[in-house]
Structure formats: structure tokens, C-alpha cells
Design a protein around this motif. Structure first.
Motif, short mmCIF file in Angstrom:
data_model
loop_
_atom_site.label_atom_id
_atom_site.label_comp_id
_atom_site.label_asym_id
_atom_site.label_seq_id
_atom_site.Cartn_x
_atom_site.Cartn_y
_atom_site.Cartn_z
N ARG A 291 -1.87 82.88 67.16
CA ARG A 291 -0.93 81.71 67.52
C ARG A 291 -1.51 80.18 67.31
O ARG A 291 -0.77 79.42 67.08
CB ARG A 291 -0.16 81.96 68.79
N LEU A 292 -2.75 80.28 67.34
CA LEU A 292 -3.44 79.09 67.30
C LEU A 292 -3.57 78.59 66.00
O LEU A 292 -3.83 77.39 65.44
CB LEU A 292 -4.72 79.04 67.90
N SER A 293 -3.67 79.63 65.03
CA SER A 293 -4.31 79.31 63.34
C SER A 293 -3.10 78.40 62.80
O SER A 293 -3.73 77.54 62.11
CB SER A 293 -4.28 80.84 62.79
N GLU A 294 -1.72 78.53 63.10
CA GLU A 294 -0.89 77.57 62.41
C GLU A 294 -1.42 76.18 62.71
O GLU A 294 -1.11 75.10 62.04
CB GLU A 294 0.36 77.93 62.67
N SER A 295 -1.40 76.07 64.17
CA SER A 295 -1.70 74.46 64.82
C SER A 295 -3.04 73.92 64.11
O SER A 295 -3.09 72.85 63.69
CB SER A 295 -1.93 74.55 66.18
N LEU A 296 -3.87 74.88 64.10
CA LEU A 296 -5.19 74.22 63.51
C LEU A 296 -4.97 73.87 61.98
O LEU A 296 -5.69 72.92 61.45
CB LEU A 296 -6.31 75.25 63.53
N THR A 297 -4.21 74.61 61.23
CA THR A 297 -3.90 74.35 60.00
C THR A 297 -3.39 73.01 60.01
O THR A 297 -3.66 72.17 59.04
CB THR A 297 -2.91 75.26 59.25
N HIS A 298 -2.39 72.67 60.74
CA HIS A 298 -1.58 71.57 60.72
C HIS A 298 -2.51 70.33 60.94
O HIS A 298 -2.41 69.19 60.37
CB HIS A 298 -0.49 71.42 61.56
N LEU A 299 -3.28 70.43 62.01
CA LEU A 299 -4.36 69.43 62.26
C LEU A 299 -5.24 69.13 61.47
O LEU A 299 -5.72 67.95 61.06
CB LEU A 299 -5.03 69.98 63.57
N LEU A 300 -5.65 70.08 60.52
CA LEU A 300 -6.71 69.96 59.30
C LEU A 300 -6.02 69.19 58.29
O LEU A 300 -6.74 68.29 57.40
CB LEU A 300 -7.39 71.36 58.90
N ARG A 301 -5.02 69.74 57.93
CA ARG A 301 -4.06 69.02 56.97
C ARG A 301 -4.12 67.51 57.19
O ARG A 301 -4.10 66.88 56.40
CB ARG A 301 -2.74 69.90 56.66
N ASN A 302 -3.43 67.17 58.40
CA ASN A 302 -3.36 65.91 58.93
C ASN A 302 -4.65 65.21 58.70
O ASN A 302 -4.73 63.95 58.33
CB ASN A 302 -3.10 65.87 60.34
N ALA A 303 -5.92 65.81 59.14
CA ALA A 303 -6.87 65.05 59.16
C ALA A 303 -7.61 64.83 57.59
O ALA A 303 -8.14 63.77 57.43
CB ALA A 303 -8.23 65.82 59.75
N VAL A 304 -7.45 65.57 56.82
CA VAL A 304 -7.78 65.53 55.46
C VAL A 304 -6.97 64.52 54.51
O VAL A 304 -7.33 63.59 54.26
CB VAL A 304 -7.97 66.89 54.48
N ASP A 305 -5.66 64.47 54.83
CA ASP A 305 -4.77 63.78 53.97
C ASP A 305 -4.69 62.28 54.76
O ASP A 305 -4.60 61.59 54.13
CB ASP A 305 -3.43 64.36 54.10
N GLY A 397 7.31 64.73 57.53
CA GLY A 397 7.28 64.66 58.86
C GLY A 397 7.35 65.97 59.66
O GLY A 397 8.16 66.52 60.51
N VAL A 398 6.42 66.88 59.29
CA VAL A 398 6.35 68.22 60.01
C VAL A 398 4.75 68.37 60.16
O VAL A 398 3.88 68.12 59.63
CB VAL A 398 6.74 69.42 58.78
N GLY A 399 4.65 69.14 61.28
CA GLY A 399 3.26 69.63 61.64
C GLY A 399 2.82 69.21 62.91
O GLY A 399 2.57 69.98 63.69
N LEU A 400 2.68 67.80 63.51
CA LEU A 400 2.26 67.71 64.72
C LEU A 400 3.23 67.90 65.90
O LEU A 400 2.80 68.13 67.06
CB LEU A 400 1.87 66.07 65.13
N ASP A 401 4.54 68.16 65.59
CA ASP A 401 5.64 68.64 66.51
C ASP A 401 5.37 69.73 66.88
O ASP A 401 5.70 70.60 68.01
CB ASP A 401 7.09 68.18 65.97
N VAL A 402 4.87 70.56 65.66
CA VAL A 402 4.67 72.23 65.81
C VAL A 402 3.47 72.23 66.75
O VAL A 402 3.50 73.21 67.61
CB VAL A 402 4.52 72.61 64.38
N VAL A 403 2.20 71.59 66.69
CA VAL A 403 1.09 71.44 67.22
C VAL A 403 1.44 71.40 68.77
O VAL A 403 0.77 72.13 69.53
CB VAL A 403 0.18 70.51 66.81
N ARG A 404 2.29 70.37 68.96
CA ARG A 404 2.54 69.79 70.35
C ARG A 404 3.18 71.34 71.12
O ARG A 404 3.08 71.71 72.35
CB ARG A 404 3.44 68.72 70.55
N LYS A 405 4.26 71.67 70.58
CA LYS A 405 5.25 72.89 70.97
C LYS A 405 4.21 74.15 71.18
O LYS A 405 4.31 74.73 72.05
CB LYS A 405 6.37 73.17 70.11
N THR A 406 3.35 74.44 70.23
CA THR A 406 2.43 75.63 70.29
C THR A 406 1.69 75.35 71.42
O THR A 406 1.46 76.37 72.27
CB THR A 406 1.84 75.72 69.22
#
Length: 710
Positions: A291-305, A397-406
Motif C-alpha cells: 500500500r506504500l508503493s503508490e505513495s512513494l511513486t508519487h513522492l519520487l515523481r514530485n521530487a524529480v519533476d 494536480g494528482v499525487g500528494l493528496d493520494v499520499v496524504r490519504k494513504t
């Protein structure tokens, strides 16, 4: 060295199944015209994540279809398309196609050679995203349209259509430990059976025993039984711990695919980025890893981009052309701390503030006055993005809200952000090791048994009614240098007070914390805190956010485990509804006050007090941030705490007095440090007034401020 992608496909299939189920359920609601904006948002995020995973694994046909599906869902989310049965059917047709692709992947044992995407399906999705009429597939000349009506059963079929990777490798020493403790449990069971047999042999002899002998026999049997039960209790918990460790996996299992994702994303953006890992040997429950893998994916995409800047930007800051993302894992009490840090540009607080104003999240009068913590909170708002260009990676506008919820809601964890301009950004995730067994603080309110996950509980205090003050129109206590609002649990939960009950002299308060905010929950009776097995909620209750699960007491009573983030959101909404802050019309001549305090609660309370009396207020969370804001804006007065990170209040006051335009500006220190030597030091460094929080009265603060400004 080339990385073999096959071993990541099985995990992708597992995650894809869950995402498709979310989209399928949403398609059913669209077809039945029972959809909600929240559901459309969930569908959009599921398609977005599925597309990203497919691209990482070079599964082009899946990536192409989910890209077009994401466009449709994006238009629906932005209300540029009107949901109807046709769109629902088209989306469900896409889900069926993608489900078939995943099944083919599974059957081929991870072979990536999938056929090209269905061109007709992609074209119909593209036309739908442009607002053109949806054309349904027909079968033969003159045939009726092929109606695809998704049902709950069809959504559930996704579970059986793709086999889940429901196995883990287990080290022999873990199995040996399990067998050893099982042997001890069986031996304990034999002891209990022997004691029952001894009791049955005692019964025929009871008539011949004297009263003293009978008391001794009962005492001996009771002592032996108590010892056996206590021993078995310990053995059962040890058995659970050993069994739970079998399902534990090191976080390093996530690190290799993460490294691959970072490399692929960086290459797409023509950036050089290296990923470093520390503490990969730390183990957590396999379910948490999934369940954590999706959140890490969003955080890494955010960090790189967003985080890692362009090459020329990094060179201008004196940095290497190669950016670095560091993922650190360490034990943190009964849980783990996972930190994702980049050495990039840091958050652009000015852009975040401007975007918040343009989206109507904060009033225009607050532009440029938001604190860093407030800006940090805004980036988790659904649909929030400062990117000016909508691309494959940004602007949707997608990603970090998913991380917060998860992290916060689903995994009962904590998420914090730290950022410095030109230095980088860090996301800290505090997570439990397991979701099935947690420490629970139980309490009673108006006869109802309730519980809180212990990781949210800061401390438990008891105070008299006189210890609760009325500050800014609401009850609050002063605890450890900060104001903490007090909320009655029964009132918040809508549990009405029983007739004939009356408050006792002592006020039992449970101080809870979520992110940077705290709240003191007043309850009737504290029960106990213990490690308990969490029972999941029934499926029909899983959509509500207030209760996260249930536990069972030794006498078979069910206790609802309350979600602290949801409780605090309810309390904030209740304050806004029942006692809205008075409207403040800031005029050009209004006094502008800077409030500096590391406690979010204290800043907000002082801000409410000042604004209620017509002052314009700007907030800062520490002395360093306060000094930077003071240099950019000329304030008429300053309120500051003493104990703060980065720069304390004494240093801040002294530094501010060193600025030419602040040599005569009123500075008031408001702190819990009430010793005479602290007061003297405050005056020595340049403060005009020193107010102890323990003696805090809002009227005296306003009078002092007016006297210094006149």
C-alpha cells in the motif's frame, strides 16, 4: 548493468487489479447516475497511477489506453464533461480491456510482449475527452448496440481475474521460532487440561473436606489457574509476534524498482538524478509495503519533476549537475520513520500562495502572508499544482493528496514536510510496523466505549475546570509553551449527555496531535492502554472516515477506534460553524502585527485575538522565518515566543533590534518561561513587554499592544 523488468511485473499486476476495481466501481456509479466528485477523483488517480506503472515497465498498450482514459476522467473531474450512461459504459469497456491485458501478462509469466493497444478504443476515448458523442461498439450490420452495464459483481470479478502474489519467502529461523513457540503454547494447553482433570478429581472429595481445607484447595487451584492463564496470555502474544514477523519484508524490496523509476523519469526530463538508500534492512508488514508503493511513486515523481531543478539552475546555486534523492528508513519507537529528501530548489512558497488565492482556497487579503506550514498543507489539497504546463508528469494536480490519504487515513501514520529555498525538500512519513495489532487508548464517553490509536496521543492530563481558559472565544489549556484548544468528545461526536449526569471536579483530557496541530479531547472516563488486535470494518462502513476499525474487550464488548485526523477536522469545522471568526476589514491604516511561534495552535489563537480587534496579522513558525519576513515587510509590532527551532525568540528579538527600521518597533515576548531571569533577559535583548502564557489574558495583551503603539 541492465535491470530485469520481469520481476516487477507481478507486483504491477497486483496493484493494477486494485486500480481497475476502483475505476470499475466508479463506472457503475456513472452509469447509474449515482456518482460523486470524490469517486471521479478516485477513478482519475487510479488511472494516473496505472499509466505511470505501465510506462515504467514498457507496457505500451496499457499505457496508451490508460492515458486516453485519464484524459476522459480529467475532463469529468474538471466538470468539462457531463457524466452519463454512455461514458460509464465506455469507461467500463476500457476496464475490461485492461483487465484482459493484465491477465495476458500473468499467463505469459511477465513477458512484456503485449499486442498494440486497441486503436478503436483509444480513438473513442479520445473523442469522448473532446466532448464528442460516445459511439458504442456494434456487432454486425443492423445489430443493436453492445450495451456494457457494469455491476458490483462485474467489479468483484476483477479480484478473481488476476491471481494475486500471495506468497512471501520465509527464512528458516523464522519458521523455527514459530514452531518453538507453538510447542510452548501446546504445553500450556496440556497444563490447563491437567488442571481441569485435577478439579474433576477433587469434586468427589469435597463433602469430606473441612471449611479450611476447602478454602485452601480453592486458593491453590485459583493460583495455579491464574499462573497458567497469564503464561498462555504471554505465549499467545509471542505467537502473534512471531507469526507477524513471517509476513514482514525489508523495505529494500521497494528500493530497486524505485531506483528504476527515478532513472526513467529523470531521463524523460533530461535530468541527471541519483537515488540513495539508507536503512533498507528495516522490516514492515508486507501489506504496508504494497500500500506504500503508490505513495512513494508519487513522492519520487514530485521530487524529480518539481524538486530537482534544471542543470543551469543547479549550477547557479553552486550545486552539482546531478541531483540526489535520499530515502532513509529507521526504527522510530514502535513504528518506522521513512524520509524522502531531495537536494533541489525547495518549495516555491510565493507560487503556492498565489495558486491558493487563484483557486479560492484562501482570500486574496492573505496573499503573501501564509506561513510555511500553511503552504505545506496546501500542496496536499486535491487538484493543487503550481505547474503552468500540463504534461505526462505535471500539472494535473494528482499525487500528494493520494499520499496524504494513504499515509494518514489508511495507514494510521503521520506525514510532515520540511523545505528550504535553494536547499531542498523533505517528506517524513511515520508509519506503524503493522495495521493488525496496535496500541489503543480506550475511554468512555456517555456510556460509549471508544478508542484512539496511541501514536496520535501526546499525553493524558487532568486539570480542574479553573485550569481551562477562555481564549479567543473557545476553551483552551496552556501546556508546554503552547495553547491547546479543548473539545468535549461527547459534543463533538453528537453523543448527548445523559439525564442526571453532572461533570465531576476533575477534567480528563487526552491531548492528540495530527501534523502540526493539537487538540485536548475532554472525556468522561479513561480506561486503559494496551496492545490490541484491530478488526476491520464491514465493507458497507469502510467509506466513512470517522472510525478506522474495531477492537474487542475481554468481556466481548466492541470498541470503535476513532480516526484522529477526522476528529480534528470535525472540531475545526464545528468551530467555524458555531463560532465563526468575526469579519475583519483591513484598512490601509490598520496596524500590521507579526506573530512568531512554532506552535500552530498558538499562532492561530493569537491571530484570532488580534484580528478580532482589527489588527492585520502575518504568521511565522520560527525566529529565522520571522526575521526573513520582517526584512521583506515593515511591521508595526511583533509578538514572539522564546522556545523555537532554528532561531529562538531571544536571538530573534536581538537580531530584529539590530535592523535599523526595527529599533523602535514594539516587540512583545509571549512565552511559558515565567522565571525572573528569563524576563530580565527578554528585556535586555530588546523586548518592550514580557507576558507569561500561564498569566495570559487576551484583554491584557490587547491593552499592552495599544499602549506600545500609541
Amino acid at each position: 548493468m541492465a535491470i530485469c523488468l520481469k520481476k516487477f511485473v507481478l507486483r504491477f499486476i497486483d496493484e493494477g487489479r486494485g486500480h481497475l476495481q476502483t475505476i470499475s466501481e466508479g463506472a457503475f456509479l456513472l452509469s447509474a447516475d449515482e456518482h460523486t466528485e470524490a469517486w471521479i477523483g478516485e477513478m482519475f488517480r487510479a488511472a494516473h497511477t496505472l499509466k505511470g506503472g505501465a510506462r515504467m515497465l514498457k507496457l505500451q498498450s496499457i499505457a496508451d489506453v490508460t492515458h486516453h482514459l485519464e484524459d476522459v476522467l480529467s475532463e469529468l473531474r474538471d466538470k468539462k464533461l457531463t457524466p452519463d450512461r454512455g461514458l460509464g459504459n465506455l469507461i467500463h469497456e476500457s476496464v475490461e480491456y485492461l483487465s484482459g491485458q493484465l491477465t495476458q501478462l500473468f499467463v505469459s509469466e511477465g513477458d512484456n510482449q503485449l499486442p498494440p493497444a486497441d486503436a478503436g478504443l483509444c480513438e473513442r476515448l479520445a473523442r469522448a475527452s473532446r466532448g464528442e458523442a460516445v459511439t458504442l461498439v456494434v456487432e454486425g450490420a443492423g445489430a443493436t448496440e453492445k450495451t456494457v452495464l457494469p455491476t458490483p459483481a462485474a467489479a468483484a470479478s476483477l479480484d478473481s481475474g488476476i491471481k494475486q502474489a500471495d506468497f512471501v519467502r520465509v527464512k528458516l529461523n523464522k519458521l523455527d521460532g514459530l514452531i518453538d513457540i507453538l510447542g510452548e503454547v501446546l504445553a500450556g494447553h496440556d497444563r490447563l487440561e491437567q488442571q481441569i482433570q485435577n478439579l474433576s478429581q477433587l469434586v468427589p472429595r469435597l463433602p469430606g473436606l473441612s471449611a479450611e481445607q476447602l478454602r485452601q484447595q480453592i486458593h491453590d487451584f485459583s493460583a495455579q489457574l491464574r499462573e497458567s492463564v497469564q503464561l498462555q496470555h504471554l505465549q499467545m502474544f509471542e505467537l502473534y509476534d512471531v507469526a507477524a514477523r513471517i509476513r514482514m519484508l525489508p523495505l529494500s524490496t521497494l528500493f530497486e524498482p524505485i531506483s528504476l523509476q527515478v532513472s526513467e523519469l529523470a531521463s524523460t526530463l533530461n535530468k541527471q538524478v541519483v537515488c540513495r538508500f539508507v536503512g533498507g534492512e528495516v522490516e514492515i508488514d508486507r501489506q504496508l509495503i504494497d500500500r506504500l508503493s503508490e505513495s512513494l511513486t508519487h513522492l519520487l515523481r514530485n521530487a524529480v519533476d518539481h524538486g530537482i531543478g534544471e542543470t543551469d539552475e543547479r549550477l547557479a546555486l553552486g550545486k552539482s549537475t546531478r541531483g540526489t534523492i535520499t530515502i532513509t528508513t529507521q526504527q522510530d519507537g514502535s513504528g518506522i520513520l521513512l524520509r524522502i529528501e531531495d537536494d533541489g530548489r525547495g518549495l516555491n512558497y510565493e507560487a503556492i500562495s498565489a495558486k491558493a488565492v487563484s483557486k479560492g482556497l484562501v482570500p486574496a487579503s492573505m496573499a503573501g502572508q501564509l506561513s510555511e506550514q500553511e503552504c505545506n498543507e496546501l500542496i496536499f489539497h486535491p487538484g493543487f499544482s503550481t505547474s503552468k504546463i500540463v504534461s505526462e508528469l505535471s500539472g494535473r494536480g494528482v499525487g500528494l493528496d493520494v499520499v496524504r490519504k494513504t499515509v494518514v487515513t489508511d495507514l494510521q501514520g503521520d506525514l510532515q514536510v520540511y523545505s528550504r529555498a535553494g536547499v531542498g525538500t523533505s517528506f517524513s512519513l511515520r508509519l506503524p510496523v503493522s495495521l493488525t495489532m496496535m496500541r489503543i487508548l480506550q475511554f468512555e464517553e456517555q456510556g460509549h466505549l471508544l478508542g484512539l490509536a496511541a501514536q496520535y496521543v501526546v499525553e493524558v492530563v487532568e486539570c480542574t475546570a479553573q485550569g481551562i481558559s477562555d481564549i479567543a472565544g473557545r476553551p483552551a489549556i496552556i501546556l508546554h509553551n503552547e495553547f491547546i484548544p479543548v473539545v468535549c468528545a461527547g459534543t463533538l461526536l453528537g453523543i448527548h449527555e445523559r439525564q442526571g449526569s453532572s461533570p465531576t471536579a476533575g477534567q480528563r483530557l487526552i491531548v492528540v496531535q495530527n501534523q502540526f496541530s493539537k487538540m485536548a479531547l475532554r472525556v468522561d472516563k479513561l480506561l486503559d492502554e494496551r496492545k490490541m488486535m484491530i478488526k476491520p470494518l464491514p465493507k458497507h462502513m469502510q467509506q466513512q472516515s470517522l472510525v478506522s476499525g474495531m477492537v474487542q474487550t475481554p468481556d466481548n464488548q466492541l470498541v470503535s477506534i476513532l480516526q484522529v485526523p477526522a476528529l480534528m477536522a470535525m472540531a475545526q469545522q464545528s468551530r467555524q460553524t458555531t463560532a465563526p471568526a468575526p469579519a475583519v476589514n483591513v484598512t490601509p491604516g490598520a496596524w500590521h502585527v507579526l506573530v512568531v511561534d512554532d506552535s500552530l495552535n498558538t499562532r492561530e489563537i493569537e491571530k484570532n485575538v488580534l484580528e478580532a480587534h482589527g489588527y492585520q496579522v502575518t504568521l511565522a513558525e520560527d525566529g529565522l522565518s520571522g526575521l526573513q519576513k520582517a526584512k521583506l515587510t515593515q511591521f508595526d509590532a511583533v509578538l514572539t515566543d522564546v522556545e523555537m527551532p532554528f532561531m529562538d525568540g531571544f536571538t530573534f528579538t536581538k537580531s530584529l533590534r539590530g535592523e535599523k527600521n526595527y529599533q523602535h518597533t514594539p516587540i512583545i515576548i509571549v512565552t511559558s518561561r515565567a522565571k525572573e531571569e528569563d524576563r530580565r533577559r527578554g528585556i535586555q535583548v530588546g523586548a518592550d513587554a514580557y507576558i507569561a502564557k500561564g498569566d495570559f489574558e487576551q484583554d491584557s495583551l490587547i491593552k499592552t499592544l495599544k499602549m506600545l503603539l500609541c
